[in-house]
Enzyme design. Structure first.
Site, PDB file in Angstrom:
ATOM      1  N   GLU A 152      -9.839   5.709   3.384  1.00 21.08           N
ATOM      2  CA  GLU A 152     -10.603   4.606   3.945  1.00 21.08           C
ATOM      3  C   GLU A 152      -9.622   3.472   4.213  1.00 21.08           C
ATOM      4  O   GLU A 152      -8.540   3.441   3.612  1.00 21.08           O
ATOM      5  CB  GLU A 152     -11.665   4.135   2.941  1.00 21.08           C
ATOM      6  CG  GLU A 152     -11.147   3.176   1.857  1.00 21.08           C
ATOM      7  CD  GLU A 152     -10.095   3.772   0.933  1.00 21.08           C
ATOM      8  OE1 GLU A 152     -10.062   5.010   0.807  1.00 21.08           O
ATOM      9  OE2 GLU A 152      -9.315   3.006   0.341  1.00 21.08           O
ATOM     10  N   LYS A 156       0.795  -1.227   0.000  1.00 21.95           N
ATOM     11  CA  LYS A 156       0.000   0.000   0.000  1.00 21.95           C
ATOM     12  C   LYS A 156       0.829   1.280   0.000  1.00 21.95           C
ATOM     13  O   LYS A 156       0.399   2.305  -0.520  1.00 21.95           O
ATOM     14  CB  LYS A 156      -0.938   0.003   1.219  1.00 21.95           C
ATOM     15  CG  LYS A 156      -2.005  -1.093   1.191  1.00 21.95           C
ATOM     16  CD  LYS A 156      -3.013  -0.881   0.099  1.00 21.95           C
ATOM     17  CE  LYS A 156      -4.169  -1.876   0.191  1.00 21.95           C
ATOM     18  NZ  LYS A 156      -5.072  -1.766  -0.978  1.00 21.95           N
ATOM     19  N   SER A 203       1.661  -9.781  -0.681  1.00 22.09           N
ATOM     20  CA  SER A 203       1.397  -8.337  -0.698  1.00 22.09           C
ATOM     21  C   SER A 203       1.584  -7.675   0.662  1.00 22.09           C
ATOM     22  O   SER A 203       1.812  -6.482   0.752  1.00 22.09           O
ATOM     23  CB  SER A 203      -0.010  -8.080  -1.209  1.00 22.09           C
ATOM     24  OG  SER A 203      -0.950  -8.812  -0.446  1.00 22.09           O
TER      25      SER A 203
END
Lengths: 417, 262
Positions: A131, A109, A398
């Protein structure tokens, strides 16, 4: 009531696309998917963002700063690691792990957050909202806000705050305000609704740092571009290690940012199979999973036209997954298009399979992956043994699993081991 | 059909009343609409409940949740419109009826099917909150083919270029959002609203209705001083929420008081 259902899938899709007026090729479209479906108040902000991003893309100093932060702050490039014991255990293809879990903040991210924070600064915004589902995007956003000195508010469903408690604390530690959302299923979808309500109210000084390849144009394209570095690195790394391209690449798909990030630079390599793994949840009943390609039909949710889990009247369904990051009723529009044209395939792994995969990876390779990433590993467990030993497969890990320890303790009985 | 809207705004200034259909249930919705018509509402906006009302504040969010508890659908909303048109009571044939929805329920029904059914029911116009003008070519064509006016929002953040674009394709009336933000009552009217109406006026002869945050007679009076109509939504929905059992009577009285300030 007659809906898109009832006819064959293909004509239904074409009809729905026609209904949404989405047949023309325009920027922000992936085939008939994507677009920009937001209230008028946000249109000027999206136009501003689109223009700022287009300019930044061509701006050398911007790109230089982005690369430098990716390397020196986030820790890129991430390794491509040969998983020797897991390969032996599964007895088929040679397995490589793309270690996005080693990035600063613990997941891919941060790639996108650095990029959008630079853009927000360029647009002279003073406040950032986001969010978060699993909390990884929230933590990455709080991190870049601390780094750049932005005021930061993160919206998070109350159910997710409960199950990702550690990340809530991390965000607060970094100086962000975490606002709980109690509407709907109290998960990611509801957090996005609330973030959009904030944005529509404070649009003049606020940048919405959306965390996946979702939402209105330019988000799906821009967020993908910030994550492309995953696939660009992986392609060079595998060529160096093996002298050839992999047979398959596996990645989990919630909104789909890590998947599109690793897929994108392989799209032209037609022989490389691209496999996205959705959350199969606890059953295939509507409401019990987040497998959009199994139960979804195209529709408009939160700014974009894509597959949506919904009822015949167009009301969006609740979803379930043990992994908060995959617990979302729609999917990035580019994935919808890649599925339709057959360039990528999408499968699902259940909660139980993901938990089992997480344990296996921990014990064979010493890597505790995030529950999201464990869905990709679950598909690997099914697929690798059927592949030849000469074949190579890459799994995108990830994120790391520290945030999931609470859920894992609830779900796994490890006494005596 | 759009000519009903023309007439609704002809006795300027007009009052537009919004409510969420199916809150608390469909028979009550019908009674409330008839009461609002008796009270003097010129246009009724029939809100279609949606699971993800991201442009709405808490009041309309709660109304949508109540309506969805018993699965109020777009079909039901169209049927409410038809039942109003079948009424013999005064003004039930002349009041403007507009469907106010998020896009997805329309897309799932199919735009063509929706437009045909809405037109047959006597609906005059449609406003899809999350359908910006850029994406709307086919949508507009479908609505207009069935005689439905495609109504669009403008916002204080809309550039002049966007206002021009919107004004060139909108029909019926244009809904000017008084301020940035979600639906819901506010004590004070922002200066934004008047500036926006002034900017928009350069580009259109259509009636301009101002909404978002309007809840009192004083505000209606102020709005109709510079715009063609005031839209009252959340204030009505809140009354419905707070007066179970006598929703219609309360709304009728409220609407009559507001209309008196127009």
């Amino acid at each position: 009531m007659s809906t898109a259902r009832g006819t064959t899938a293909k004509t239904a899709k074409a009809k729905t696309a026609k209904a949404a007026g989405t047949t023309k090729a325009v920027p922000g479209r992936f085939g008939m998917y994507g677009g920009r479906y937001v209230p008028e108040t946000l249109m000027a902000a999206l136009e501003e963002l689109e223009a700022a991003y287009a300019a930044a893309k061509k701006d050398r100093p911007f790109q230089r700063e982005l690369t430098e932060l990716q390397q020196k702050f986030a820790g890129r490039p991430t390794p491509l690691f040969f998983a020797q014991r897991l390969t032996k255990h599964l007895g088929g293809a040679k397995i490589y792990l793309k270690r996005e879990d080693l990035l600063h903040t613990g997941a891919h991210k941060i790639n996108n957050c650095i990029g959008q924070a630079l853009l927000a600064r360029r647009m002279k915004k003073t406040r950032i909202i986001a969010e978060t589902g699993a909390g990884q995007h929230g933590v990455a956003t709080a991190t870049v806000c601390a780094l750049f000195g932005f005021e930061c508010v993160v919206y998070m469903g109350e159910e997710d705050m409960r199950r990702q408690e550690l990340n809530v604390f991390r965000m607060r530690l970094l100086g962000a305000e975490v606002r709980g959302v109690s509407s709907g299923s109290r998960t990611l979808k509801d957090a996005i609704n609330e973030a959009m309500r904030d944005w529509v109210t404070n649009v003049r000084d606020t940048h919405y740092l959306l965390g996946s390849v979702l939402g209105a144009h330019p988000y799906p394209t821009m967020v993908r571009d910030f994550h492309r570095v995953i696939g660009r690195e992986a392609r060079a790394q595998i060529l160096k290690a093996e002298g050839k391209l992999p047979t398959a690449i596996l990645a989990c798909v919630g909104g789909g940012s890590n998947a599109i990030g690793i897929f994108y630079d392989f799209l032209g390599d037609k022989k490389v199979k691209l496999i996205g793994v959705e959350a199969g949840g606890r059953s295939m009943k509507l409401g019990d999973h987040a497998a959009r390609f199994l139960g979804g039909v195209p529709g408009v949710l939160q700014g974009t036209f894509s597959y949506v889990l919904q009822d015949a009247a167009g009301q969006v369904s609740l979803t379930h997954s043990v992994s908060a990051g995959l617990d979302y009723p729609s999917i990035g529009p580019e994935h919808a298009w890649l599925a339709d044209i057959g360039r990528a395939v999408y499968v699902s792994a259940s909660d139980a399979e993901a938990l089992e995969a997480l344990v296996l990876l921990a014990r064979k390779e010493g890597i505790i992956a995030a529950l999201e990433s464990a869905h990709a590993v679950a598909e690997l467990i099914k697929r690798a043994p059927k592949m030849k030993k000469s074949e190579v497969v890459i799994v995108n890990v990830s994120g790391r699993g520290d945030k999931d320890i609470g859920i894992l303790r609830e779900n796994l009985k490890l006494e005596g081991k | 059909m759009a000519c009903i809207l023309d007439r609704a705004f002809a006795n300027q200034p007009a009052l537009v009343a919004f409510l969420t259909c199916g809150d608390p249930d469909l028979p009550t919705t019908r009674e409330i609409i008839l009461a609002a018509i008796r009270g003097g509402a010129d246009v009724i906006e029939l809100g279609v409940p949606f699971s993800d009302p991201l442009a709405d504040g808490p009041v309309i969010q709660r109304a949508s949740e109540r309506a969805l508890k018993h699965n109020t659908s777009l079909r039901d909303v169209i049927e409410v419109a038809a039942s109003i048109r079948r009424e013999d009571a005064p003004r039930c044939r002349e009041v403007g009826l507009v469907i106010f929805s998020y896009l997805n329920p329309l897309v799932q029904m199919g735009l063509e099917k929706f437009a045909a059914a809405a037109a047959a029911a006597g609906v005059d116009g449609v406003l899809a909150t999350d359908m910006p003008v850029e994406e709307s070519a086919e949508y507009r064509a479908t609505m207009q083919r069935h005689g439905l006016a495609p109504i669009f929002l403008v916002a204080p953040t809309s550039t002049d270029e966007r206002l021009r674009k919107i004004a060139s394709v909108a029909r019926g009336f244009i809904y000017a959002v008084s301020r940035t933000g979600v639906t819901g009552e506010r004590q004070q009217l922002p200066e934004d609203a008047q500036k926006l109406v002034k900017r928009l006026r350069k580009f259109t002869k259509l009636p301009i209705a101002v909404g978002f945050g309007i809840s009192s007679g004083e505000q209606v009076k102020a709005i109709t001083g510079f715009a063609d109509a005031a839209v009252v939504g959340s204030a009505i929905v809140k009354m419905i929420e707070q007066n179970p059992g006598h929703e219609a009577a309360v709304v009728e009285e409220f609407v009559r008081a507001l209309k008196g300030k127009c």
